[in-house]
Write a protein that holds these residues in place. Structure first.
Motif, mmCIF file in Angstrom:
data_model
loop_
_atom_site.group_PDB
_atom_site.id
_atom_site.type_symbol
_atom_site.label_atom_id
_atom_site.label_comp_id
_atom_site.label_asym_id
_atom_site.label_seq_id
_atom_site.Cartn_x
_atom_site.Cartn_y
_atom_site.Cartn_z
ATOM 1 N N UNK A 17 0.524 -0.890 -0.305
ATOM 2 C CA UNK A 17 0.185 -0.297 0.229
ATOM 3 C C UNK A 17 0.856 1.163 0.050
ATOM 4 N N UNK A 18 1.910 1.077 0.735
ATOM 5 C CA UNK A 18 2.989 2.494 0.674
ATOM 6 C C UNK A 18 3.608 2.211 -0.868
ATOM 7 N N UNK A 22 3.707 5.880 -4.011
ATOM 8 C CA UNK A 22 4.633 6.308 -3.537
ATOM 9 C C UNK A 22 5.364 7.008 -2.759
ATOM 10 N N UNK A 23 4.776 6.290 -1.714
ATOM 11 C CA UNK A 23 5.706 6.798 -0.343
ATOM 12 C C UNK A 23 6.851 6.166 0.585
ATOM 13 N N UNK A 50 1.633 -3.385 16.936
ATOM 14 C CA UNK A 50 0.151 -3.009 18.468
ATOM 15 C C UNK A 50 -0.474 -1.930 17.577
ATOM 16 N N UNK A 51 -1.553 -2.735 17.916
ATOM 17 C CA UNK A 51 -2.875 -2.099 17.381
ATOM 18 C C UNK A 51 -3.281 -1.305 17.258
ATOM 19 N N UNK A 52 -2.534 -0.586 18.312
ATOM 20 C CA UNK A 52 -2.369 1.245 18.124
ATOM 21 C C UNK A 52 -1.646 1.793 16.608
ATOM 22 N N UNK A 53 -0.499 1.309 16.313
ATOM 23 C CA UNK A 53 0.348 1.220 15.244
ATOM 24 C C UNK A 53 0.080 0.818 14.641
ATOM 25 N N UNK A 54 -1.219 0.059 14.369
ATOM 26 C CA UNK A 54 -1.470 -0.626 12.539
ATOM 27 C C UNK A 54 -2.600 0.562 12.665
ATOM 28 N N UNK A 55 -3.085 1.634 13.412
ATOM 29 C CA UNK A 55 -4.124 2.182 12.921
ATOM 30 C C UNK A 55 -3.596 3.518 12.145
ATOM 31 N N UNK A 56 -2.071 3.630 13.196
ATOM 32 C CA UNK A 56 -1.833 5.415 12.708
ATOM 33 C C UNK A 56 -0.939 4.665 11.425
ATOM 34 N N UNK A 57 -0.556 3.580 10.897
ATOM 35 C CA UNK A 57 0.150 3.485 9.500
ATOM 36 C C UNK A 57 -1.275 3.495 8.674
ATOM 37 N N UNK A 58 -2.591 2.663 8.926
ATOM 38 C CA UNK A 58 -3.422 3.265 7.995
ATOM 39 C C UNK A 58 -4.110 4.699 8.339
ATOM 40 N N UNK A 59 -3.953 5.340 9.018
ATOM 41 C CA UNK A 59 -4.398 7.219 8.921
ATOM 42 C C UNK A 59 -3.366 7.279 7.976
ATOM 43 N N UNK A 60 -2.669 7.108 8.089
ATOM 44 C CA UNK A 60 -1.632 7.545 7.140
ATOM 45 C C UNK A 60 -1.792 7.245 5.930
ATOM 46 N N UNK A 131 10.571 -11.784 -9.750
ATOM 47 C CA UNK A 131 10.357 -13.253 -9.221
ATOM 48 C C UNK A 131 8.716 -12.769 -8.843
ATOM 49 N N UNK A 132 7.833 -14.381 -8.651
ATOM 50 C CA UNK A 132 6.857 -14.380 -7.754
ATOM 51 C C UNK A 132 6.244 -13.935 -6.614
ATOM 52 N N UNK A 133 7.660 -14.246 -5.897
ATOM 53 C CA UNK A 133 7.432 -13.123 -4.464
ATOM 54 C C UNK A 133 7.884 -12.458 -4.510
ATOM 55 N N UNK A 134 8.382 -11.875 -5.571
ATOM 56 C CA UNK A 134 8.537 -10.408 -5.563
ATOM 57 C C UNK A 134 7.220 -9.222 -5.673
ATOM 58 N N UNK A 135 6.437 -10.154 -6.987
ATOM 59 C CA UNK A 135 5.199 -9.477 -6.862
ATOM 60 C C UNK A 135 4.360 -9.587 -6.147
ATOM 61 N N UNK A 136 4.208 -10.621 -5.435
ATOM 62 C CA UNK A 136 3.076 -10.812 -4.201
ATOM 63 C C UNK A 136 3.802 -10.179 -3.046
ATOM 64 N N UNK A 137 4.847 -10.079 -2.518
ATOM 65 C CA UNK A 137 5.306 -8.591 -1.718
ATOM 66 C C UNK A 137 4.332 -7.999 -1.986
ATOM 67 N N UNK A 138 5.361 -6.972 -2.880
ATOM 68 C CA UNK A 138 4.854 -5.863 -3.757
ATOM 69 C C UNK A 138 3.021 -5.936 -3.894
ATOM 70 N N UNK A 139 2.344 -6.650 -3.623
ATOM 71 C CA UNK A 139 0.538 -6.721 -3.347
ATOM 72 C C UNK A 139 0.516 -7.273 -2.316
ATOM 73 N N UNK A 140 1.039 -7.197 -0.962
ATOM 74 C CA UNK A 140 0.566 -7.776 -0.253
ATOM 75 C C UNK A 140 -0.176 -9.557 -0.019
ATOM 76 N N UNK A 141 0.584 -9.807 -0.538
ATOM 77 C CA UNK A 141 -0.207 -10.948 -0.784
ATOM 78 C C UNK A 141 0.646 -12.574 -0.524
#
Length: 305
Positions: A17-18, A22-23, A50-60, A131-141
């Protein structure tokens, strides 16, 4: 039965997502007030999240927090698995903005996560280098999750290039229909071409660099669409040149020069706000009309004598 959320899965999603936005890693780390090393550890699964940090990341990232967990919690059950109907070919009329004829606007395209990851990986490493692994990593899958969206790497490149041509050609048709033939239409065509390459730089770069990686059938199909675009440009140049003696030659040479000028945009443009893509496109269109018109003026002077 409890569901275990693994940090590596969430970390891959955060990274994908980042990068899609382009971040840089350093920039996001600064926003959430952690070190780049800590954020890198989160993305690789080596640092507790942590859940708090995950929420902060999602907000950004301008996401609802649950979006970072979708792939982890849903797993294969909520996806289109093997044996189900494949994604249909992209239809121009279904693309965002097409129904309203808004060719100067560039909303997000309907890319599934696998294609989003492939677009990043192919541009960064090239089709054969990614590689397929790199594509999956970029896709978050996970790698297995990738195959719930696309049958394989070989299917992803033509899907992306088909989408590129579909999105470009509807814009050209709408933009040109708004004006009559001559310099005004040439200006509009070049503006549209330049704006597309400035606003869709990853897709445009892929189209310029990876045609050689397509199968023969896919290459023939997409090449036919690219030739259609080139003929449109040449026709508009011809309408400005008129019947001067060198029209045939200039139509080809100037057409190649102008199209190369537009396609090269994807190799250097940076959306840092220094020059708006709309201004670049207008400048390119002005330059193209001036380039073509410069060959007409001497013949007009001779005819007036």
């Amino acid at each position: 039965m409890s569901t275990t959320v693994t940090v590596p899965d969430v970390g891959r999603t955060i990274r994908a997502q980042r990068e899609q936005r382009g971040i840089s890693l350093r920039e996001l780390a600064s926003r959430i007030e952690v070190s780049p090393a800590t954020l890198s550890g989160i993305e690789t699964g080596n640092t507790t999240l942590s859940v708090e940090r995950m929420c902060r990341i999602a907000d950004e990232l301008q996401l609802l927090p649950h979006r970072l967990l979708d792939e982890v919690l849903e797993g294969p059950a909520g996806r289109a698995g093997a044996g189900q109907e494949e994604h249909p070919p992209y239809e121009r009329d279904d693309l965002p903005g097409r129904a309203q004829g808004r060719w100067r606007e560039f909303p997000e395209l309907p890319l599934d996560p696998a294609l989003s990851g492939a677009l990043i990986a192919f541009c960064d490493k090239g089709f054969h280098g990614a590689s397929i692994r790199e594509i999956a990593d970029h896709a978050g899958l996970s790698v297995s999750g990738l195959y719930h969206y696309q049958p394989g790497k070989d299917a992803m490149l033509p899907a992306l290039l088909d989408l590129t041509m579909a999105d470009l050609t509807w814009r050209l048709d709408v933009a040109r229909a708004e004006v009559g033939p001559g310099a005004e239409r040439l200006h509009r065509t070049v503006e549209c071409l330049a704006l597309f390459h400035a606003r869709r730089p990853r897709l445009a770069f892929l189209g310029a660099s990876e045609m050689r990686s397509l199968s023969a059938g896919d290459r023939a199909r997409i090449t036919a669409e690219r030739k259609r675009v080139q003929r449109i440009l040449q026709d508009d140049i011809r309408s400005v040149l008129g019947q001067i003696p060198s029209t045939g030659r200039l139509m080809v040479t100037l057409g190649n020069a102008i199209s190369t000028m537009c396609t090269s945009l994807s190799q250097w443009i940076h959306h840092d706000g220094s020059i708006a893509p709309e201004l670049i496109a207008s400048d390119y269109a002005d330059a193209a009309v001036a380039m073509v018109s410069a060959h007409v003026v001497p013949h007009q002077r001779k005819a007036a004598r």
